[in-house]
Write a protein that holds these residues in place. Sequence first.
Motif, PDB file in Angstrom:
ATOM      1  N   PRO A 293       1.816 -67.121  20.541  1.00 46.05           N
ATOM      2  CA  PRO A 293       2.449 -68.277  21.291  1.00 46.05           C
ATOM      3  C   PRO A 293       1.354 -69.033  22.282  1.00 46.05           C
ATOM      4  CG  PRO A 293       4.103 -66.828  20.954  1.00 46.05           C
ATOM      5  CD  PRO A 293       2.708 -65.959  20.968  1.00 46.05           C
ATOM      6  N   VAL A 294       1.128 -70.181  22.498  1.00 53.31           N
ATOM      7  CA  VAL A 294       0.134 -70.886  23.034  1.00 53.31           C
ATOM      8  C   VAL A 294       0.374 -71.084  24.720  1.00 53.31           C
ATOM      9  CG1 VAL A 294      -1.011 -71.643  20.923  1.00 53.31           C
ATOM     10  CG2 VAL A 294       0.618 -73.129  22.305  1.00 53.31           C
ATOM     11  N   PHE A 295       1.125 -70.423  25.316  1.00 54.44           N
ATOM     12  CA  PHE A 295       1.372 -70.774  26.572  1.00 54.44           C
ATOM     13  C   PHE A 295      -0.007 -70.770  27.411  1.00 54.44           C
ATOM     14  CE2 PHE A 295       5.476 -69.044  25.073  1.00 54.44           C
ATOM     15  CZ  PHE A 295       6.133 -69.818  25.387  1.00 54.44           C
ATOM     16  N   GLU A 296      -0.687 -69.818  27.168  1.00 52.50           N
ATOM     17  CA  GLU A 296      -2.079 -69.577  27.976  1.00 52.50           C
ATOM     18  C   GLU A 296      -2.875 -70.481  27.652  1.00 52.50           C
ATOM     19  OE1 GLU A 296      -5.304 -68.786  30.447  1.00 52.50           O
ATOM     20  OE2 GLU A 296      -3.028 -68.144  30.415  1.00 52.50           O
ATOM     21  N   ARG A 297      -3.035 -71.131  26.557  1.00 52.02           N
ATOM     22  CA  ARG A 297      -3.836 -72.199  25.917  1.00 52.02           C
ATOM     23  C   ARG A 297      -3.440 -73.522  26.625  1.00 52.02           C
ATOM     24  NH1 ARG A 297      -7.086 -70.516  21.612  1.00 52.02           N
ATOM     25  NH2 ARG A 297      -8.312 -72.433  22.252  1.00 52.02           N
ATOM     26  N   CYS A 298      -2.165 -73.792  26.755  1.00 50.08           N
ATOM     27  CA  CYS A 298      -1.636 -74.975  27.220  1.00 50.08           C
ATOM     28  C   CYS A 298      -1.929 -75.141  28.713  1.00 50.08           C
ATOM     29  CB  CYS A 298      -0.132 -74.999  27.242  1.00 50.08           C
ATOM     30  SG  CYS A 298       0.510 -75.376  25.519  1.00 50.08           S
ATOM     31  N   HIS A 301      -5.844 -75.802  29.360  1.00 48.01           N
ATOM     32  CA  HIS A 301      -6.073 -77.296  29.047  1.00 48.01           C
ATOM     33  C   HIS A 301      -5.181 -78.133  29.782  1.00 48.01           C
ATOM     34  CE1 HIS A 301      -9.336 -76.168  26.179  1.00 48.01           C
ATOM     35  NE2 HIS A 301      -8.451 -75.205  25.860  1.00 48.01           N
ATOM     36  N   GLY A 302      -4.307 -77.934  30.432  1.00 48.41           N
ATOM     37  CA  GLY A 302      -3.441 -78.808  31.447  1.00 48.41           C
ATOM     38  C   GLY A 302      -2.431 -79.545  30.539  1.00 48.41           C
ATOM     39  N   LEU A 303      -1.843 -78.731  29.538  1.00 52.24           N
ATOM     40  CA  LEU A 303      -0.721 -79.218  28.738  1.00 52.24           C
ATOM     41  C   LEU A 303       0.489 -78.588  29.122  1.00 52.24           C
ATOM     42  CD1 LEU A 303      -2.598 -79.456  25.559  1.00 52.24           C
ATOM     43  CD2 LEU A 303      -1.799 -81.399  26.495  1.00 52.24           C
ATOM     44  N   ALA A 304       1.780 -79.335  29.205  1.00 56.59           N
ATOM     45  CA  ALA A 304       2.912 -78.734  29.661  1.00 56.59           C
ATOM     46  C   ALA A 304       3.456 -78.249  28.441  1.00 56.59           C
ATOM     47  CB  ALA A 304       3.763 -79.953  30.300  1.00 56.59           C
ATOM     48  N   PRO A 305       3.996 -76.727  28.510  1.00 56.82           N
ATOM     49  CA  PRO A 305       4.702 -76.200  27.233  1.00 56.82           C
ATOM     50  C   PRO A 305       5.920 -76.892  27.114  1.00 56.82           C
ATOM     51  CG  PRO A 305       3.794 -74.429  28.669  1.00 56.82           C
ATOM     52  CD  PRO A 305       3.752 -75.889  29.219  1.00 56.82           C
ATOM     53  N   THR A 306       6.451 -76.742  26.137  1.00 60.56           N
ATOM     54  CA  THR A 306       7.883 -77.236  25.781  1.00 60.56           C
ATOM     55  C   THR A 306       8.281 -75.990  24.425  1.00 60.56           C
ATOM     56  OG1 THR A 306       7.798 -78.561  23.857  1.00 60.56           O
ATOM     57  CG2 THR A 306       7.610 -79.472  26.146  1.00 60.56           C
ATOM     58  N   LEU A 307       9.707 -75.954  24.247  1.00 62.85           N
ATOM     59  CA  LEU A 307      10.090 -74.912  23.411  1.00 62.85           C
ATOM     60  C   LEU A 307      10.940 -75.619  22.246  1.00 62.85           C
ATOM     61  CD1 LEU A 307      11.279 -72.175  25.805  1.00 62.85           C
ATOM     62  CD2 LEU A 307       9.267 -72.216  24.669  1.00 62.85           C
ATOM     63  N   SER A 308      11.017 -74.680  21.063  1.00 63.10           N
ATOM     64  CA  SER A 308      11.786 -75.220  19.928  1.00 63.10           C
ATOM     65  C   SER A 308      12.382 -74.127  19.250  1.00 63.10           C
ATOM     66  CB  SER A 308      10.971 -76.014  19.028  1.00 63.10           C
ATOM     67  OG  SER A 308      10.074 -75.072  18.064  1.00 63.10           O
ATOM     68  N   ALA A 309      13.621 -74.313  18.724  1.00 65.45           N
ATOM     69  CA  ALA A 309      14.464 -73.221  18.074  1.00 65.45           C
ATOM     70  C   ALA A 309      13.860 -73.113  16.506  1.00 65.45           C
ATOM     71  CB  ALA A 309      15.817 -73.464  18.054  1.00 65.45           C
ATOM     72  N   ASP A 310      13.234 -74.336  15.958  1.00 69.60           N
ATOM     73  CA  ASP A 310      12.565 -74.343  14.902  1.00 69.60           C
ATOM     74  C   ASP A 310      13.478 -74.074  13.662  1.00 69.60           C
ATOM     75  OD1 ASP A 310      10.427 -74.624  13.024  1.00 69.60           O
ATOM     76  OD2 ASP A 310       9.275 -72.881  13.735  1.00 69.60           O
TER      77      ASP A 310
END
Length: 489
Positions: A293-298, A301-310
């Motif tokens: 999961p890309v929390f660290e990449r966000c 690069h200054g992007l705000a993470p969001t979550l989904s149940a998918d």
Amino acid sequence: MFEARRVATLGPMTRTLVRGGHVLTMDPALGDLPTGDVLVEDGTIVAVAPSLEVTDAEVIDASGHLVLPGLVDTHRHTWQSLVRGICGDWTLGDYYFGIRLAISPAYTADDVRLGALDALNAGVTTLLDFSHCNNTPDHSDAAVLGLRDTGIRAAFCYGFFESSPEATRFGEHSARLADYHRIADTYFPTDDGLLTLGVSLSELFGLPWDRTVAELAAARERRALIVNHTGCVWGSVLTGGVRELDALDLLGPDMVHVHCNTLDDAEWEALARSGGKVSISVETELNMGMGRPVFERCRRHGLAPTLSADVISLNSGDLWHELRFGLGWTRWEGTDAVNLAGAMPEAVTTTAKEAMAWSTVNAADALGLGDRIGSLTPGKRADLQLVGGGAVEQHPRIDPYATLVFQATAADVRTVLVDGRVVKRDGVLTGVDLPRLTADADTAAAAILGRVRDAGRALPGTPTGAFEALEPIARGFHDEAVRAAKARR
């Protein structure tokens, strides 16, 4: 079968005072109120304060509860609720060939109507519905009506995906585009209601490039939200496309990129430069072998993470699980190097309060709804929930954010309001005949799986070498995009 989800219609707007709760506004200017009131009028939050002198309002007693914004899910295949849990031991390949190519064609229009009540029950008041079971125009209508009937707030993202020739009446891709415009004209004359319009792109390089460009153009013609499965198949061009979209100036702040596990730094830089949003499906990605999961990449690069149940065909329909999984993952990732060096971390890398932003303010912004929802700010719409009460896991409540992220379940969500209307009260969904609903769901699921068997499909059903067989086709469509980018330069 699912025509009447609520046995009583949603009532008229009322003036409501949510009184005496521990208010977590998620608004930095307002902060938290250990004891506070929230006043709602005509669906709008009009005041938040330690105490409000109001006598002409319905009172919801929030004492002993946490009062916070409703959660926002930035990517959910709502239609898959009728095959809940079937993917428990499936890889992503199994999912693609089992759900997308075998089960989706077996869905009737009525089958796509169920799903959003699961979200409301868990305090999810807004979702992005990645609706890619539009096998016929009737399916498209039913998907919209299923959301509307529940009273949830949602971005209905019309999916152009072709499950199989026998399952669709559309034929040409242009017919699907026409159906999308019909849906837009019929149900979305404005963009200020509970339901807003979006587009779910077909898998990039899963079809000729000019069709992807046409889908993007159709979305932007209507100023619709765009969502795409981005960078989630390793060793393949399938679901990639960031470089090609960037080269053709087709990225933008109106796009939600889901997963992003395979992207390299150049692709992340393109997403950040475009103002794009990111949706992380922690449970799916970890369980189906899609990568970190890309929390660290966000963060990098200054992007705000969001979550989904998918995929509800695998995951729970609530976001408490995703918050718990996500925070555990990002803390592990932030301290792994310290552990491997033979040491222990001195502090956690992400707090529970920071994690709550993933599914409130961050997610509202990702859906283009940050001015309407995501925090308990006066002037925003009254989407909120009361969590807690007498449940044993809610006591003692020493840190409210830790209680929510690590202790809360859907059962602890006691009362939910969407646009000022109560859709769950004292732990019970309002206006819902739950025994009938669950019995109908069981019957419908059995019928779907029966049609799958009758069609000669075996589940999970990933053919040997399936992705390898698809790769030459995808490479051809990829090369088409590269040629278009070169011609533009």
